[in-house]
Design a protein around this motif. Structure first.
Motif, PDB file in Angstrom:
ATOM      1  N   GLU A  18       8.191  11.176  10.826  1.00  0.00           N
ATOM      2  CA  GLU A  18       7.397  12.044  11.699  1.00  0.00           C
ATOM      3  C   GLU A  18       8.171  12.253  12.997  1.00  0.00           C
ATOM      4  O   GLU A  18       8.799  11.327  13.502  1.00  0.00           O
ATOM      5  CB  GLU A  18       6.045  11.394  12.002  1.00  0.00           C
ATOM      6  CG  GLU A  18       5.168  11.212  10.771  1.00  0.00           C
ATOM      7  CD  GLU A  18       4.052  10.212  11.004  1.00  0.00           C
ATOM      8  OE1 GLU A  18       2.909  10.630  11.170  1.00  0.00           O
ATOM      9  OE2 GLU A  18       4.360   8.994  11.047  1.00  0.00           O
ATOM     10  N   ARG A  43       9.884   8.946  14.141  1.00  0.00           N
ATOM     11  CA  ARG A  43       9.153   7.706  13.858  1.00  0.00           C
ATOM     12  C   ARG A  43       9.154   7.574  12.334  1.00  0.00           C
ATOM     13  O   ARG A  43       8.629   8.454  11.635  1.00  0.00           O
ATOM     14  CB  ARG A  43       7.722   7.805  14.384  1.00  0.00           C
ATOM     15  CG  ARG A  43       6.873   6.616  14.005  1.00  0.00           C
ATOM     16  CD  ARG A  43       5.411   6.856  14.344  1.00  0.00           C
ATOM     17  NE  ARG A  43       4.591   5.747  13.873  1.00  0.00           N
ATOM     18  CZ  ARG A  43       3.273   5.785  13.771  1.00  0.00           C
ATOM     19  NH1 ARG A  43       2.627   6.891  14.126  1.00  0.00           N
ATOM     20  NH2 ARG A  43       2.610   4.750  13.330  1.00  0.00           N
ATOM     21  N   ILE A  72       8.058  13.215   3.555  1.00  0.00           N
ATOM     22  CA  ILE A  72       7.863  11.937   2.852  1.00  0.00           C
ATOM     23  C   ILE A  72       8.710  11.935   1.590  1.00  0.00           C
ATOM     24  O   ILE A  72       8.788  12.942   0.884  1.00  0.00           O
ATOM     25  CB  ILE A  72       6.362  11.663   2.566  1.00  0.00           C
ATOM     26  CG1 ILE A  72       6.194  10.255   1.981  1.00  0.00           C
ATOM     27  CG2 ILE A  72       5.745  12.739   1.667  1.00  0.00           C
ATOM     28  CD1 ILE A  72       4.788   9.710   2.103  1.00  0.00           C
ATOM     29  N   GLU A  77       8.539   3.983  -0.179  1.00  0.00           N
ATOM     30  CA  GLU A  77       8.293   5.319   0.369  1.00  0.00           C
ATOM     31  C   GLU A  77       8.671   5.319   1.839  1.00  0.00           C
ATOM     32  O   GLU A  77       8.516   4.311   2.546  1.00  0.00           O
ATOM     33  CB  GLU A  77       6.835   5.752   0.168  1.00  0.00           C
ATOM     34  CG  GLU A  77       5.817   5.014   1.006  1.00  0.00           C
ATOM     35  CD  GLU A  77       4.413   5.613   0.896  1.00  0.00           C
ATOM     36  OE1 GLU A  77       4.273   6.766   0.461  1.00  0.00           O
ATOM     37  OE2 GLU A  77       3.459   4.899   1.263  1.00  0.00           O
ATOM     38  N   LEU A 117       8.120   7.639   5.254  1.00  0.00           N
ATOM     39  CA  LEU A 117       7.431   8.735   5.951  1.00  0.00           C
ATOM     40  C   LEU A 117       8.135   8.968   7.285  1.00  0.00           C
ATOM     41  O   LEU A 117       8.291   8.038   8.075  1.00  0.00           O
ATOM     42  CB  LEU A 117       5.961   8.354   6.174  1.00  0.00           C
ATOM     43  CG  LEU A 117       5.118   9.302   7.044  1.00  0.00           C
ATOM     44  CD1 LEU A 117       4.971  10.674   6.383  1.00  0.00           C
ATOM     45  CD2 LEU A 117       3.733   8.702   7.308  1.00  0.00           C
ATOM     46  N   SER A 161       8.159   5.380   8.978  1.00  0.00           N
ATOM     47  CA  SER A 161       7.275   4.320   8.477  1.00  0.00           C
ATOM     48  C   SER A 161       7.594   4.076   7.007  1.00  0.00           C
ATOM     49  O   SER A 161       7.675   5.022   6.226  1.00  0.00           O
ATOM     50  CB  SER A 161       5.814   4.730   8.633  1.00  0.00           C
ATOM     51  OG  SER A 161       5.558   5.133   9.957  1.00  0.00           O
ATOM     52  N   ILE A 162       7.755   2.830   6.663  1.00  0.00           N
ATOM     53  CA  ILE A 162       8.196   2.485   5.308  1.00  0.00           C
ATOM     54  C   ILE A 162       7.205   1.523   4.654  1.00  0.00           C
ATOM     55  O   ILE A 162       6.808   0.518   5.254  1.00  0.00           O
ATOM     56  CB  ILE A 162       9.599   1.832   5.358  1.00  0.00           C
ATOM     57  CG1 ILE A 162      10.640   2.873   5.816  1.00  0.00           C
ATOM     58  CG2 ILE A 162       9.982   1.240   3.996  1.00  0.00           C
ATOM     59  CD1 ILE A 162      12.032   2.301   6.014  1.00  0.00           C
ATOM     60  N   ASN A 163       6.813   1.858   3.435  1.00  0.00           N
ATOM     61  CA  ASN A 163       6.117   0.902   2.572  1.00  0.00           C
ATOM     62  C   ASN A 163       7.075   0.522   1.466  1.00  0.00           C
ATOM     63  O   ASN A 163       7.522   1.379   0.700  1.00  0.00           O
ATOM     64  CB  ASN A 163       4.851   1.524   1.973  1.00  0.00           C
ATOM     65  CG  ASN A 163       3.722   1.602   2.969  1.00  0.00           C
ATOM     66  OD1 ASN A 163       3.502   0.669   3.738  1.00  0.00           O
ATOM     67  ND2 ASN A 163       2.991   2.719   2.979  1.00  0.00           N
ATOM     68  N   VAL A 191       8.345   6.463  -3.566  1.00  0.00           N
ATOM     69  CA  VAL A 191       7.061   5.993  -4.049  1.00  0.00           C
ATOM     70  C   VAL A 191       7.083   4.468  -3.979  1.00  0.00           C
ATOM     71  O   VAL A 191       8.148   3.856  -4.069  1.00  0.00           O
ATOM     72  CB  VAL A 191       6.813   6.504  -5.491  1.00  0.00           C
ATOM     73  CG1 VAL A 191       7.884   6.010  -6.435  1.00  0.00           C
ATOM     74  CG2 VAL A 191       5.439   6.125  -5.987  1.00  0.00           C
ATOM     75  N   VAL A 192       5.900   3.874  -3.771  1.00  0.00           N
ATOM     76  CA  VAL A 192       5.831   2.410  -3.681  1.00  0.00           C
ATOM     77  C   VAL A 192       5.697   1.847  -5.093  1.00  0.00           C
ATOM     78  O   VAL A 192       4.676   2.032  -5.750  1.00  0.00           O
ATOM     79  CB  VAL A 192       4.643   1.962  -2.816  1.00  0.00           C
ATOM     80  CG1 VAL A 192       4.620   0.441  -2.733  1.00  0.00           C
ATOM     81  CG2 VAL A 192       4.732   2.573  -1.435  1.00  0.00           C
ATOM     82  N   GLU A 223       0.845  -1.196   0.000  1.00  0.00           N
ATOM     83  CA  GLU A 223       0.000   0.000   0.000  1.00  0.00           C
ATOM     84  C   GLU A 223       0.878   1.242   0.000  1.00  0.00           C
ATOM     85  O   GLU A 223       2.064   1.155   0.290  1.00  0.00           O
ATOM     86  CB  GLU A 223      -0.877  -0.011   1.267  1.00  0.00           C
ATOM     87  CG  GLU A 223      -1.850  -1.185   1.289  1.00  0.00           C
ATOM     88  CD  GLU A 223      -2.229  -1.614   2.698  1.00  0.00           C
ATOM     89  OE1 GLU A 223      -1.743  -0.990   3.662  1.00  0.00           O
ATOM     90  OE2 GLU A 223      -3.002  -2.575   2.829  1.00  0.00           O
ATOM     91  N   GLN A 224       0.257   2.380  -0.353  1.00  0.00           N
ATOM     92  CA  GLN A 224       0.976   3.649  -0.240  1.00  0.00           C
ATOM     93  C   GLN A 224       0.171   4.561   0.670  1.00  0.00           C
ATOM     94  O   GLN A 224      -1.061   4.574   0.617  1.00  0.00           O
ATOM     95  CB  GLN A 224       1.190   4.264  -1.632  1.00  0.00           C
ATOM     96  CG  GLN A 224       2.028   5.541  -1.590  1.00  0.00           C
ATOM     97  CD  GLN A 224       2.654   5.898  -2.926  1.00  0.00           C
ATOM     98  OE1 GLN A 224       3.462   5.152  -3.473  1.00  0.00           O
ATOM     99  NE2 GLN A 224       2.284   7.051  -3.464  1.00  0.00           N
ATOM    100  N   PHE A 225       0.877   5.355   1.500  1.00  0.00           N
ATOM    101  CA  PHE A 225       0.201   6.145   2.529  1.00  0.00           C
ATOM    102  C   PHE A 225      -0.850   7.100   1.974  1.00  0.00           C
ATOM    103  O   PHE A 225      -1.838   7.396   2.644  1.00  0.00           O
ATOM    104  CB  PHE A 225       1.224   6.923   3.365  1.00  0.00           C
ATOM    105  CG  PHE A 225       2.067   6.037   4.241  1.00  0.00           C
ATOM    106  CD1 PHE A 225       1.481   5.169   5.149  1.00  0.00           C
ATOM    107  CD2 PHE A 225       3.453   6.075   4.159  1.00  0.00           C
ATOM    108  CE1 PHE A 225       2.261   4.345   5.953  1.00  0.00           C
ATOM    109  CE2 PHE A 225       4.237   5.258   4.960  1.00  0.00           C
ATOM    110  CZ  PHE A 225       3.643   4.389   5.858  1.00  0.00           C
ATOM    111  N   GLN A 239       7.014  16.620   9.676  1.00  0.00           N
ATOM    112  CA  GLN A 239       7.018  15.384   8.896  1.00  0.00           C
ATOM    113  C   GLN A 239       7.620  15.606   7.516  1.00  0.00           C
ATOM    114  O   GLN A 239       7.728  16.746   7.047  1.00  0.00           O
ATOM    115  CB  GLN A 239       5.605  14.817   8.752  1.00  0.00           C
ATOM    116  CG  GLN A 239       4.701  15.664   7.845  1.00  0.00           C
ATOM    117  CD  GLN A 239       3.318  15.052   7.690  1.00  0.00           C
ATOM    118  OE1 GLN A 239       2.539  15.035   8.625  1.00  0.00           O
ATOM    119  NE2 GLN A 239       3.025  14.550   6.509  1.00  0.00           N
ATOM    120  N   PHE A 266       2.861   4.433  -8.682  1.00  0.00           N
ATOM    121  CA  PHE A 266       2.203   3.538  -7.731  1.00  0.00           C
ATOM    122  C   PHE A 266       0.959   2.944  -8.384  1.00  0.00           C
ATOM    123  O   PHE A 266       0.017   3.659  -8.726  1.00  0.00           O
ATOM    124  CB  PHE A 266       1.816   4.297  -6.452  1.00  0.00           C
ATOM    125  CG  PHE A 266       0.990   3.465  -5.499  1.00  0.00           C
ATOM    126  CD1 PHE A 266       1.535   2.358  -4.864  1.00  0.00           C
ATOM    127  CD2 PHE A 266      -0.345   3.766  -5.260  1.00  0.00           C
ATOM    128  CE1 PHE A 266       0.773   1.582  -4.008  1.00  0.00           C
ATOM    129  CE2 PHE A 266      -1.113   3.002  -4.401  1.00  0.00           C
ATOM    130  CZ  PHE A 266      -0.550   1.901  -3.777  1.00  0.00           C
TER     131      PHE A 266
END
Lengths: 239, 304, 105
Positions: free
Chosen positions: C36, C76, C22, C32, C34, C78-80, C25-26, B53-55, C20, B80
């Motif tokens: 924070e 923090r 970002i 990606e 993010l 967060s990775i996709n 891209v996934v 998924e993408q945020f 934050q 994406f």
């Protein structure tokens, strides 16, 4: 049901509706609702530039007539016509033009109702049935974005796996019930009951906003769309 | 207040990400996102297919200023899931367009899409229908909805129908617009109908130059972010609405196109019929020379 | 998908004032990131969702190297991940901390 059966059921007093090629055009007097313009695409035909321009012309003529009578759009189509010629000529503009004409008609005071009585898919579905104020269907109708074998090819998943996933969610697989659950189809008519009163009931629905996402929420097929849409509107208004 | 300023570095629109395109398009530092990535509003459906998924679900929406005036902006991320429309992705754009109508603020849609996301095809298809209706309603309220097309994924499938409901379209040569993609036509009709690996055929049938020449797009720009920005500023200067007169004019325009070019076998035939002296040279022409050659193009000013 | 979580000691606080950032891209071979400001100032939390299974040890090496070399305290992350190579991951993490350090307009 055949097209003739449907027309006879809707308009027991007769109608003046012709079918030229795959295109339906004419009008009828509905026992309750009075004059109803009828048009559409039949015989499971694809919707290309030549068909879309004829249908759009008819819709614009109706709007210009100023009679504000309902428009019933009958749909039994394939997808958009997939050809070099259609794309060369700008098919996207022709399909969008037809959709805009139908949306314009609704905005100008005509009730627009689509009756899906056969197939429809992809761009043809968006430009016709999904561009009306209310979409209803008969049992056995079969809307699709893409058929499962093609979907299996594109997603590189075996068709059995895809079928199993389709059991778990209405969100991707073709079919009437899935399109109802996601809110695209307002109601499936009862083909054992007279059709005329069922059309009258739809026409009595107050003309209003696009409520398809909320129907999808209520029916559990699209749980996020309405909430996100409304949240964006609120955020934009507050900032 | 100081004069609006652009970001001065020009990038390739085609190569840029959705976020880079927005930053380059609107006045420097003016963009504020709605439902940003920190909200983690991701697709609830991709997990069924064990897909990442993408945020932001592949679309960035919010408000910025363009030459000092507030505009609502949406940008699809073509890398994406091919920029495809799913439930959340589509709902973000629907919401933005409904806000455009309510607030009477113009909107820009930076397309980069292969169409409907098959893993959530029904939700994506309905989102497209909802977006088209929201655009028509916004336009009828006097709001401009400008489509911008020049990304990697082009503007295909349902995305091309949305583009067809916009009040104006800005394209670059890379901006392909088509309902069925090359592979889809080939798969359904055979390689004799369309050879999807023939890139020259794809560009001249669906690419920005052809669309501009037949009136399928209003402004043709170089593949540079500053050129897109200037075109967007210019496009917002005229408002046309969307009533019976506009659709009647579009009806005439599209009928005329079928009469003039309906028998053409190839884009080059159409370009020749437009009176272009060297039609086979069109794909190679740089922008200035192309615009000069396009002098007698079909035009959609009051008919879209 | 596989999920991984790391909570690492990060003595140097991330610079700048942005809340934050970002980057990325996934996509296949891409990710990606993010960032924070939502962790204690002396630690860095990293949560990863990845399409590539069984690479936990590689991820651990990459993120440990990252917090050793870059100011990541208080973040923090967060990775996709769409199956990126370790050098791509390291590049995106570095771009991410640079971006959150950028002055706000």
């Amino acid at each position: 049901m055949t097209l003739d059966d449907i027309l006879a059921g809707l308009f027991p007093n007769g109608s003046d509706i012709g079918v030229a090629g795959a295109m339906i055009s004419g009008s009828a007097i509905h026992p309750g609702a009075g004059l109803v313009h009828v048009l559409g695409i039949s015989q499971g035909q694809p919707l290309g530039v030549d068909e879309a321009i004829v249908l759009a012309r008819r819709v614009i003529e109706i709007v210009k007539s100023g009679d504000r009578a309902p428009i019933l759009f009958l749909v039994d189509s394939a997808s958009q016509r997939m050809s070099k010629r259609d794309e060369l000529l700008g098919l996207s503009e022709y399909l969008a033009h037809l959709a805009k004409a139908l949306l314009l008609a609704e905005a100008e005071g005509h009730r627009t109702v689509a009756l899906l009585y056969g197939g429809s898919a992809a761009g043809a579905f968006i430009a016709t049935a999904l561009a009306t104020g209310t979409l209803v269907a008969l049992p056995g109708a079969h809307p699709a974005v893409m058929d499962l074998p093609s979907m299996a090819r594109v997603t590189k998943l075996p068709i059995d796996v895809l079928k199993a996933k389709a059991e778990a969610t209405p969100v991707f697989a073709p079919g009437l019930e899935n399109m109802v659950q996601t809110g695209g189809i307002h109601v499936i008519w009862d083909d054992n009951a007279p059709l005329g009163p069922q059309l009258a009931a739809v026409l009595q629905r107050p003309q209003g906003q696009d409520d398809r996402a909320w129907l999808g929420t209520e029916r559990g097929g699209r749980r996020k769309a309405a909430e996100i849409t409304d949240r964006v509107v609120a955020l934009a208004a507050a900032s | 207040m100081t004069a609006a300023t652009a970001n001065t570095d020009s990038l390739s629109w085609y190569e840029a990400s959705a976020r880079q395109r927005i930053d380059a398009l609107v006045d420097a530092g003016s963009f504020a996102e709605f439902i940003g990535p920190e909200q983690r509003e991701m697709s609830p459906h991709l997990a069924i297919f064990d897909l990442p998924e993408q945020f932001d679900d592949g679309i960035v929406i919010g408000r910025g200023r363009l030459d000092g005036s507030p505009v609502l902006v949406a940008a699809q991320e073509g890398r994406f899931m091919g920029g495809a429309f799913g439930e959340v992705h589509g709902a973000k754009l629907t919401g933005l367009l409904r806000a455009a109508r309510t607030l009477r603020q113009d909107a820009l849609i930076l397309f980069d899409t292969g169409g409907v996301r098959l893993q959530e095809a029904n939700a994506g298809e309905l989102a497209i229908a909802e977006i088209m209706r929201a655009i028509l309603e916004a336009r009828r309220a006097g709001v401009n909805v400008i489509g911008v097309i020049g990304g990697r994924a082009g503007c295909y499938g349902g995305g091309s129908l949305i583009a067809g409901t916009c009040s104006r379209l800005i394209v670059s040569e890379q901006g392909r617009i088509s309902v069925s993609g090359p592979e889809v036509i080939e798969t359904n009709k055979g390689i004799e109908e369309f050879d999807s690996r023939d890139r020259a055929l794809v560009w001249r049938t669906m690419g920005g130059k052809h669309r501009y020449l037949i009136g399928g797009a209003d402004t043709f720009v170089d593949d540079e972010t500053l050129a897109f920005r200037q075109a967007a500023i210019d496009a917002l200067k005229v408002t046309r609405g969307c009533g019976v007169a506009v659709l009647e004019a579009e009806q005439s325009r599209l009928e005329r196109r079928l009469q003039r070019f309906g028998a053409a076998r190839d884009a080059v035939d159409i370009w020749r019929a437009l009176g272009i002296s060297g039609p086979t040279d069109i794909p190679a022409l740089p922008t200035d020379a192309f615009l000069a050659a396009a002098n007698n193009r079909e035009n959609a000013d009051d008919a879209r | 998908m596989e999920t991984l979580s790391f909570r690492l000691s990060a003595p140097t606080r991330a610079g700048g004032t942005r809340m934050q950032a970002i980057v990325g891209v996934v996509a296949s071979g891409n990710l990606e990131v993010l960032l924070e400001r939502a962790a204690p100032a002396d630690s860095c939390m990293i949560d990863i969702t990845t399409a590539a299974h069984g690479f936990g040890a590689v991820w651990e090496a990459v993120v440990r190297d990252f917090v050793d070399r870059r100011p990541a305290g208080g973040l923090r992350i967060s990775i996709n991940d769409g199956g990126a190579r370790p050098d791509t991951v390291a590049l995106r993490l570095a771009q991410g901390v640079r971006k959150i350090e950028e002055p706000e307009r």
